[in-house]
Design an enzyme around this catalytic site. Sequence first.
Site, PDB file in Angstrom:
ATOM      1  N   ASN A 127       0.865  -1.179   0.000  1.00 38.61           N
ATOM      2  CA  ASN A 127       0.000   0.000   0.000  1.00 38.61           C
ATOM      3  C   ASN A 127       0.906   1.235   0.000  1.00 38.61           C
ATOM      4  O   ASN A 127       1.510   1.563   1.019  1.00 38.61           O
ATOM      5  CB  ASN A 127      -0.885  -0.039   1.266  1.00 38.61           C
ATOM      6  CG  ASN A 127      -1.717   1.219   1.408  1.00 38.61           C
ATOM      7  OD1 ASN A 127      -1.841   2.020   0.478  1.00 38.61           O
ATOM      8  ND2 ASN A 127      -2.296   1.394   2.589  1.00 38.61           N
ATOM      9  N   GLU A 159      -6.587   4.512   7.962  1.00 38.27           N
ATOM     10  CA  GLU A 159      -6.399   5.945   7.699  1.00 38.27           C
ATOM     11  C   GLU A 159      -7.650   6.537   7.056  1.00 38.27           C
ATOM     12  O   GLU A 159      -8.002   7.694   7.288  1.00 38.27           O
ATOM     13  CB  GLU A 159      -5.155   6.150   6.810  1.00 38.27           C
ATOM     14  CG  GLU A 159      -3.884   5.913   7.619  1.00 38.27           C
ATOM     15  CD  GLU A 159      -2.714   5.359   6.831  1.00 38.27           C
ATOM     16  OE1 GLU A 159      -2.714   5.418   5.581  1.00 38.27           O
ATOM     17  OE2 GLU A 159      -1.777   4.843   7.478  1.00 38.27           O
ATOM     18  N   GLU A 204      -5.508  -5.297  10.507  1.00 38.71           N
ATOM     19  CA  GLU A 204      -4.458  -4.305  10.716  1.00 38.71           C
ATOM     20  C   GLU A 204      -4.691  -3.582  12.040  1.00 38.71           C
ATOM     21  O   GLU A 204      -5.448  -2.597  12.085  1.00 38.71           O
ATOM     22  CB  GLU A 204      -4.468  -3.292   9.577  1.00 38.71           C
ATOM     23  CG  GLU A 204      -4.210  -3.889   8.219  1.00 38.71           C
ATOM     24  CD  GLU A 204      -3.614  -2.861   7.279  1.00 38.71           C
ATOM     25  OE1 GLU A 204      -2.468  -3.059   6.870  1.00 38.71           O
ATOM     26  OE2 GLU A 204      -4.277  -1.852   7.002  1.00 38.71           O
ATOM     27  N   GLY A 229       2.831  -1.329   4.300  1.00 38.27           N
ATOM     28  CA  GLY A 229       2.900   0.108   4.041  1.00 38.27           C
ATOM     29  C   GLY A 229       4.331   0.537   3.784  1.00 38.27           C
ATOM     30  O   GLY A 229       4.871   0.388   2.685  1.00 38.27           O
ATOM     31  N   LYS A 260       0.079   4.291  -0.329  1.00 36.59           N
ATOM     32  CA  LYS A 260      -0.557   5.474   0.283  1.00 36.59           C
ATOM     33  C   LYS A 260      -0.323   6.713  -0.591  1.00 36.59           C
ATOM     34  O   LYS A 260      -0.244   6.590  -1.805  1.00 36.59           O
ATOM     35  CB  LYS A 260      -0.043   5.669   1.718  1.00 36.59           C
ATOM     36  CG  LYS A 260      -0.087   4.383   2.526  1.00 36.59           C
ATOM     37  CD  LYS A 260       0.127   4.611   3.989  1.00 36.59           C
ATOM     38  CE  LYS A 260       0.162   3.272   4.716  1.00 36.59           C
ATOM     39  NZ  LYS A 260       0.176   3.378   6.151  1.00 36.59           N
ATOM     40  N   SER A 287       3.472  -2.716  10.286  1.00 39.49           N
ATOM     41  CA  SER A 287       4.926  -2.739  10.458  1.00 39.49           C
ATOM     42  C   SER A 287       5.569  -4.077  10.127  1.00 39.49           C
ATOM     43  O   SER A 287       6.510  -4.512  10.803  1.00 39.49           O
ATOM     44  CB  SER A 287       5.300  -2.295  11.889  1.00 39.49           C
ATOM     45  OG  SER A 287       4.856  -0.975  12.116  1.00 39.49           O
ATOM     46  N   GLY A 309       2.462   1.767  10.775  1.00 41.74           N
ATOM     47  CA  GLY A 309       3.411   2.865  10.622  1.00 41.74           C
ATOM     48  C   GLY A 309       4.116   3.244  11.921  1.00 41.74           C
ATOM     49  O   GLY A 309       4.794   4.265  11.985  1.00 41.74           O
ATOM     50  N   HIS A 313      -9.312   1.012   4.988  1.00 45.37           N
ATOM     51  CA  HIS A 313      -8.019   1.204   5.660  1.00 45.37           C
ATOM     52  C   HIS A 313      -8.213   2.127   6.865  1.00 45.37           C
ATOM     53  O   HIS A 313      -9.018   3.066   6.813  1.00 45.37           O
ATOM     54  CB  HIS A 313      -7.002   1.796   4.679  1.00 45.37           C
ATOM     55  CG  HIS A 313      -5.615   1.760   5.226  1.00 45.37           C
ATOM     56  ND1 HIS A 313      -5.154   2.713   6.111  1.00 45.37           N
ATOM     57  CD2 HIS A 313      -4.606   0.875   5.049  1.00 45.37           C
ATOM     58  CE1 HIS A 313      -3.904   2.406   6.447  1.00 45.37           C
ATOM     59  NE2 HIS A 313      -3.551   1.304   5.818  1.00 45.37           N
TER      60      HIS A 313
HETATM   61  C1  PEP Z   1      -0.705  -0.121   6.163  1.00 43.67           C
HETATM   62  O1  PEP Z   1      -0.805   1.093   6.082  1.00 43.67           O
HETATM   63  O2  PEP Z   1      -1.580  -0.864   5.677  1.00 43.67           O
HETATM   64  C2  PEP Z   1       0.453  -0.662   6.865  1.00 43.67           C
HETATM   65  C3  PEP Z   1       0.423  -1.911   7.244  1.00 43.67           C
HETATM   66  O3  PEP Z   1       1.482   0.212   7.074  1.00 43.67           O
HETATM   67  P1  PEP Z   1       2.913  -0.156   7.718  1.00 43.67           P
HETATM   68  O4  PEP Z   1       3.380  -1.419   7.081  1.00 43.67           O
HETATM   69  O5  PEP Z   1       3.789   1.020   7.390  1.00 43.67           O
HETATM   70  O6  PEP Z   1       2.691  -0.327   9.175  1.00 43.67           O
END
Ligand code: PEP
Length: 249
Positions: free
Chosen positions: A9, A96, A166, A233, A11, A212, A172, A94
């Site tokens: 992703n 966000e 998630e 991400g 973003k 992460s 993040g 998501h």
């Molecule tokens: C995401 O935004 O779906 C995500 C998992 O981000 P990150 O891997 O940076 O934690």
Amino acid sequence: MRKNIVAGNWKMNNDLSHTASLISDLKEQTKTSNAEVMIAPSFTNLWHSFEATREDDIEVVAQNMHFAENGAYTGEVSASMLKSIGIKTVILGHSERRAYYNETDESLAKKVDAALANDLRTIFCFGEELADRKAGNEEQVVASQIKNALFHLEASAFKNIVLAYEPVWAIGTGETASPEQAQDMHKFIRETLNDAYGSQIADDMTILYGGSVKPVNAKEIFGKPDVDGGLIGGASLKAEDFYAIVNAF
Ligand code: PEP
């Protein structure tokens, strides 16, 4: 059928030239992988990405869409617009989108319906916040997110759904759910599906973990029996790291 999927992703990162160079870096990486590989660039770069990966085992997916077919929704993009450029999968829900754009289980149910009506596979994201986990409510929160947005669907719709657990506190932040925490929640999600729709749908459901995931922890997380891959991400923005995660399978 349950699949292994690793989806990046991106973003709101990468302009057109960065998108082009990241895709060309991705193409340099190992071609043989035991997972389906997806990337989710921004809307402005979807068409370029789709064209640039036509010959490759990389699926280009969208990060979002509106539930309406068309109309006066300035700044939005519909399922049929995505389809018209060859997109077959969309990420919905998501954290966000939920946090910054007020997406709710109810509005997400409409988006899921619109995606499925247009034959778009949906990667449906959900997960608890830190306060929920601290209070021991994570299963309750996750169950209600899934039920409210998806449990109006007919059983046959689930072949076009991929779930992405998630935990918001792990996105993040550099803080990952432990492989055991991920496994426990994925098992619970499968049980929730089993209770509502039966064992076939529960067993066949692809459930991704996101939060992460990095080259250093991917293998252990993906090694858990109910974890079928990851939504990535930050680590998807570097071809080498992303493919190190893909190759964890
Ligand atoms: C995401 O935004 O779906 C995500 C998992 O981000 P990150 O891997 O940076 O934690």
